[in-house]
Write a protein that holds these residues in place. Structure first.
Motif, mmCIF file in Angstrom:
data_model
loop_
_atom_site.group_PDB
_atom_site.id
_atom_site.type_symbol
_atom_site.label_atom_id
_atom_site.label_comp_id
_atom_site.label_asym_id
_atom_site.label_seq_id
_atom_site.Cartn_x
_atom_site.Cartn_y
_atom_site.Cartn_z
ATOM 1 N N LYS A 156 0.826 -1.218 0.000
ATOM 2 C CA LYS A 156 0.000 0.000 0.000
ATOM 3 C C LYS A 156 0.855 1.260 0.000
ATOM 4 O O LYS A 156 0.634 2.195 0.766
ATOM 5 N N GLY A 157 1.864 1.271 -0.861
ATOM 6 C CA GLY A 157 2.684 2.465 -1.039
ATOM 7 C C GLY A 157 3.760 2.697 -0.007
ATOM 8 O O GLY A 157 4.404 3.738 0.005
ATOM 9 N N THR A 158 3.978 1.699 0.877
ATOM 10 C CA THR A 158 4.962 1.859 1.946
ATOM 11 C C THR A 158 5.873 0.643 2.033
ATOM 12 O O THR A 158 5.403 -0.487 1.943
ATOM 13 N N TYR A 159 7.147 0.902 2.230
ATOM 14 C CA TYR A 159 8.080 -0.190 2.493
ATOM 15 C C TYR A 159 8.006 -0.556 3.967
ATOM 16 O O TYR A 159 7.940 0.322 4.829
ATOM 17 N N LYS A 160 8.023 -1.846 4.241
ATOM 18 C CA LYS A 160 8.010 -2.327 5.626
ATOM 19 C C LYS A 160 9.175 -3.286 5.838
ATOM 20 O O LYS A 160 9.539 -4.050 4.944
ATOM 21 N N ASP A 161 9.713 -3.232 7.047
ATOM 22 C CA ASP A 161 10.732 -4.208 7.427
ATOM 23 C C ASP A 161 10.048 -5.536 7.701
ATOM 24 O O ASP A 161 8.909 -5.575 8.181
ATOM 25 N N GLU A 162 10.754 -6.601 7.411
ATOM 26 C CA GLU A 162 10.256 -7.940 7.723
ATOM 27 C C GLU A 162 11.228 -8.595 8.691
ATOM 28 O O GLU A 162 12.442 -8.561 8.482
ATOM 29 N N ILE A 163 10.665 -9.152 9.755
ATOM 30 C CA ILE A 163 11.491 -9.775 10.792
ATOM 31 C C ILE A 163 11.543 -11.279 10.549
ATOM 32 O O ILE A 163 10.508 -11.910 10.321
ATOM 33 N N LEU A 164 12.731 -11.826 10.612
ATOM 34 C CA LEU A 164 12.928 -13.267 10.495
ATOM 35 C C LEU A 164 12.937 -13.862 11.900
ATOM 36 O O LEU A 164 13.720 -13.434 12.755
ATOM 37 N N TYR A 165 12.053 -14.820 12.122
ATOM 38 C CA TYR A 165 11.997 -15.560 13.383
ATOM 39 C C TYR A 165 12.387 -17.002 13.119
ATOM 40 O O TYR A 165 12.047 -17.557 12.076
ATOM 41 N N GLN A 166 13.087 -17.614 14.090
ATOM 42 C CA GLN A 166 13.486 -19.018 13.982
ATOM 43 C C GLN A 166 13.122 -19.764 15.260
ATOM 44 O O GLN A 166 13.126 -19.195 16.351
ATOM 45 N N PHE A 167 12.846 -21.041 15.064
ATOM 46 C CA PHE A 167 12.603 -21.943 16.190
ATOM 47 C C PHE A 167 13.384 -23.210 15.891
ATOM 48 O O PHE A 167 13.163 -23.859 14.866
ATOM 49 N N PHE A 168 14.309 -23.557 16.773
ATOM 50 C CA PHE A 168 15.151 -24.724 16.558
ATOM 51 C C PHE A 168 14.581 -25.945 17.264
ATOM 52 O O PHE A 168 13.955 -25.837 18.323
ATOM 53 N N ASN A 169 14.835 -27.097 16.685
ATOM 54 C CA ASN A 169 14.373 -28.366 17.253
ATOM 55 C C ASN A 169 14.934 -28.490 18.668
ATOM 56 O O ASN A 169 16.142 -28.534 18.869
ATOM 57 N N PRO A 170 14.039 -28.554 19.663
ATOM 58 C CA PRO A 170 14.507 -28.631 21.047
ATOM 59 C C PRO A 170 15.191 -29.949 21.388
ATOM 60 O O PRO A 170 15.848 -30.053 22.417
ATOM 61 N N ASN A 171 15.079 -30.938 20.527
ATOM 62 C CA ASN A 171 15.689 -32.233 20.792
ATOM 63 C C ASN A 171 17.093 -32.378 20.221
ATOM 64 O O ASN A 171 17.696 -33.434 20.337
ATOM 65 N N VAL A 172 17.594 -31.317 19.597
ATOM 66 C CA VAL A 172 18.942 -31.335 19.039
ATOM 67 C C VAL A 172 19.882 -30.717 20.048
ATOM 68 O O VAL A 172 19.676 -29.581 20.479
ATOM 69 N N LYS A 173 20.891 -31.444 20.458
ATOM 70 C CA LYS A 173 21.817 -30.960 21.477
ATOM 71 C C LYS A 173 22.626 -29.778 20.982
ATOM 72 O O LYS A 173 22.877 -29.634 19.794
ATOM 73 N N GLY A 174 22.996 -28.937 21.906
ATOM 74 C CA GLY A 174 23.827 -27.790 21.587
ATOM 75 C C GLY A 174 23.034 -26.521 21.359
ATOM 76 O O GLY A 174 23.603 -25.485 21.050
ATOM 77 N N LEU A 175 21.716 -26.580 21.500
ATOM 78 C CA LEU A 175 20.915 -25.375 21.285
ATOM 79 C C LEU A 175 20.475 -24.785 22.594
ATOM 80 O O LEU A 175 20.255 -25.432 23.551
#
Length: 178
Positions: A159-178
């Motif tokens: 609609k005539g305006t630039y917007k920032d886009e936020i990248l969100y991540q969710f890592f597998n809780p069963n992978v060690k080291g996170l």
């Protein structure tokens, strides 16, 4: 079918045509789906005919969110840009009926689809792209454990305006080291 306490996620059916037609042609939804033109019922019928195709082939999966109690459709959740090489997949969510928002359906859907992605698709991470002004989605994704990973400046033009886009991540809780 993936079932939680209050909602279930199921595959698309032919009977979802009217729901998809209303949702895909609602210009309020276009902003989050990067849609710029309406969809015809014919195109959506063809989409439904091919909805059974494997996520490994088409790199996406759309599931309907419906209540367990009366099987009322409240929205849909998508897995997109599935990348088995890098073990990641994007997540998009729409609770279409505004009266059904803020009832926990979105959070429960994200948890169910996350469990599915980690256990069955063997992904290492889920990601979501949310515009900076979509406060409700930001709260929802953060509530279930997604972390802000970065900002794409002036990423979308709406609609005539630039917007920032936020990248969100969710890592597998069963992978060690996170």
């Amino acid at each position: 079918m993936l079932q939680g306490e209050h909602i279930q996620l199921r595959a698309l059916e032919d009977t979802d045509l009217e729901f998809l037609y209303a949702m895909e042609n609602d210009t309020d939804v276009w902003e989050v789906s990067s849609t710029v033109t309406p969809f015809s019922k014919f195109v959506l019928e063809q989409y439904l005919e091919n909805a059974h195709r494997d996520i490994y082939e088409v790199k996406q999966l759309r599931l309907i969110i419906e209540t367990v109690e009366n099987q009322y459709t409240v929205g849909c959740i998508d897995l997109f840009e599935y990348n088995p090489q890098h073990h990641r997949v994007g997540v998009g969510l729409v609770i279409f009926n505004k009266a059904e928002r803020a009832k926990g359906y979105g959070a429960e859907s994200l948890k169910l689809v996350g469990r599915y992605a980690f256990e069955h698709l063997q992904v290492h991470q889920l990601f979501a792209n949310i515009t900076e002004d979509n406060a409700a989605s930001i709260r929802l994704f953060e509530k279930v454990g997604y972390k802000k990973a970065g900002v794409k400046k002036d990423w979308v033009f709406i609609k005539g305006t630039y917007k920032d886009e936020i990248l969100y991540q969710f890592f597998n809780p069963n992978v060690k080291g996170l």
